[in-house]
Design an enzyme around this catalytic site. Structure first.
Site, PDB file in Angstrom:
ATOM      1  N   ASP A  82     -32.247  21.652   3.499  1.00  0.00           N
ATOM      2  CA  ASP A  82     -32.220  21.889   2.049  1.00  0.00           C
ATOM      3  C   ASP A  82     -33.455  21.340   1.326  1.00  0.00           C
ATOM      4  O   ASP A  82     -34.113  20.412   1.780  1.00  0.00           O
ATOM      5  CB  ASP A  82     -30.947  21.304   1.408  1.00  0.00           C
ATOM      6  N   GLU A 142     -28.327  17.935   2.677  1.00  0.00           N
ATOM      7  CA  GLU A 142     -28.502  16.495   2.889  1.00  0.00           C
ATOM      8  C   GLU A 142     -28.652  15.747   1.585  1.00  0.00           C
ATOM      9  O   GLU A 142     -28.254  14.600   1.451  1.00  0.00           O
ATOM     10  CB  GLU A 142     -29.743  16.230   3.762  1.00  0.00           C
TER      11      GLU A 142
END
Ligand SMILES: [Zn+2]
Ligand SMILES: [Zn+2]
Length: 397
Positions: A82, A142
């Site tokens: 991400d 995350e």
């Protein structure tokens, strides 16, 4: 040629692939849990290699690589995929700046993803040297609670696959390319958030006896809270309580009704976090009750602490030393107080997390994580790819 040399040679062969892949991902960042195009891209790369995959979560995926040596060994290699919800800038990145407004890869997860795809290429060529199964874990989210690592664990997928150990890495702007840094035991802290409101009774500043002054109570609380660290936490442990923001009152001559405080707690064990939560309640209760006030405390648990197991951390250190020599390994003496959701995996499986040097003046990549100018020196791949691959190949054939 030793297997280590072969791994290095293949990392060289796929160097350009990893650099270009990282730049492509960098131009097309997607924020936590919205990594739809990123996931499509990863899956198409795995398709090209003939590596099957499963999707335990809505975004991200897990490539299932079968080694050529029959065994029940299962090792997971994790990369987070991400980006952050922010706007980036930077001369050094001009050629591949984000094309998605409001999203940017300023934590290096583009490099983590590109690296694991490079490792997939290396393993495909060295299949005969891979024992059992390797899970290529492309993890979403995350950067944002509840944490993609947590969701991945809760999905039960990794248990079903019989994972025995797990490895993860992070780009590190404060370490030179060509080096890694890690630590056995506690390596990164559990970051919790606290939000407090202290209620008193408002009134005239010159008539405090008719009021309950929440500013005085807040002041008492802020200094007494620090005694938790010095008097309640074992002196051989580390912990931090920081009140980062206080808000209360409107004028110099009014006693306000309430004061709000925000802060963070950093610990390395659940036991200490719970102890701090209990002590914060006790201090707030005591101080407010004594004066006739009340309080509210929200203690929000974030990610757990990154706790590296000895065997897996040794495997990282030893492989790095045989690849690049002992000068390339930095054994950290103290943990960093930042958090990382890799910690969730370590609650279930033994594992090691390590930093791979990615900061240099030459590539203008020494900015701290999450800085708009955050950048990764391409030489990151020269270490990350062979090191990660070497964790799952062996010389026995
Ligand atoms: Zn980050
Ligand atoms: Zn990160």
């Amino acid at each position: 040629m030793s297997i280590q040399q072969k791994v290095k040679e293949l990392a060289g062969k796929y160097r350009d692939y990893m650099i270009q892949t990282r730049r492509y991902l960098h131009q097309h960042p997607e924020v936590s849990y919205k990594e739809f195009e990123t996931t499509k891209f990863i899956k198409s790369e795995l398709d090209k290699l003939g590596i099957p995959y499963e999707s335990p979560l809505e975004t991200g995926c897990v490539g299932i690589f079968e080694g050529g040596i029959t065994s029940d060994k299962v090792v997971a290699l994790r990369a987070d995929i991400d980006a952050l919800a922010m706007t980036e800038e930077g001369e050094a990145k001009q050629e591949f700046l984000s094309k998605n407004a409001g999203a940017a890869h300023c934590c290096g997860h583009d490099a983590h993803t590109a690296n694991l795809l490079g490792v997939a290429h290396i393993l495909t060529e060295l299949k005969e040297h891979v024992e059992g199964k390797v899970l290529l874990l492309f993890q979403p989210g995350e950067e944002k609670l509840p944490g993609g690592g947590r969701l991945m664990c809760e999905s039960g997928f990794l248990n079903k696959q019989g994972v025995q150990s797990i490895y993860g890495l992070h780009t590190s702007p404060s370490h030179d390319p060509g080096t890694i840094a890690s630590k056995k035991g506690s390596m990164m802290a559990a970051p919790d958030e606290i939000e407090i409101e202290i209620f008193g009774v408002g009134g005239h500043a010159a008539r405090p006896h008719e009021a309950v002054d929440p500013i005085v109570l807040a002041a008492q609380f802020v200094s007494t809270a620090q005694s938790i660290i010095s008097r309640s936490i074992d002196p051989t442990d580390s912990a931090v309580i920081t009140i980062g923001r206080i808000e209360g009152g409107t004028a110099h001559n009014i006693i306000p009704e309430s004061v709000k405080l925000w802060g963070t707690v950093r610990t390395f064990t659940k036991k200490n976090a719970e102890l701090i939560e209990r002590r914060l309640h006790a201090i707030l209760k005591g101080i407010t009750e004594a004066a006739g006030g009340t309080y509210k405390l929200d203690y929000n648990y974030g990610y757990p602490a990154v706790l590296n197991s000895v065997k897996e951390t040794d495997a990282v250190f030893n492989n790095m030393i045989s690849l690049f020599g002992s000068d390339s390994v930095i054994e950290m003496t103290a943990p960093v107080m930042a958090g990382e959701d890799f910690a969730f995996y370590q609650e279930h499986f033994p594992g090691a997390f390590f930093f791979v040097g990615s900061g240099s003046k030459a590539s203008d990549s020494q900015y701290v994580w999450h800085h708009p100018k955050y950048n990764v020196d391409d030489r990151f791949f020269d270490v990350a790819a062979p090191l990660v691959a070497s964790l799952v190949v062996n010389d026995s054939q």
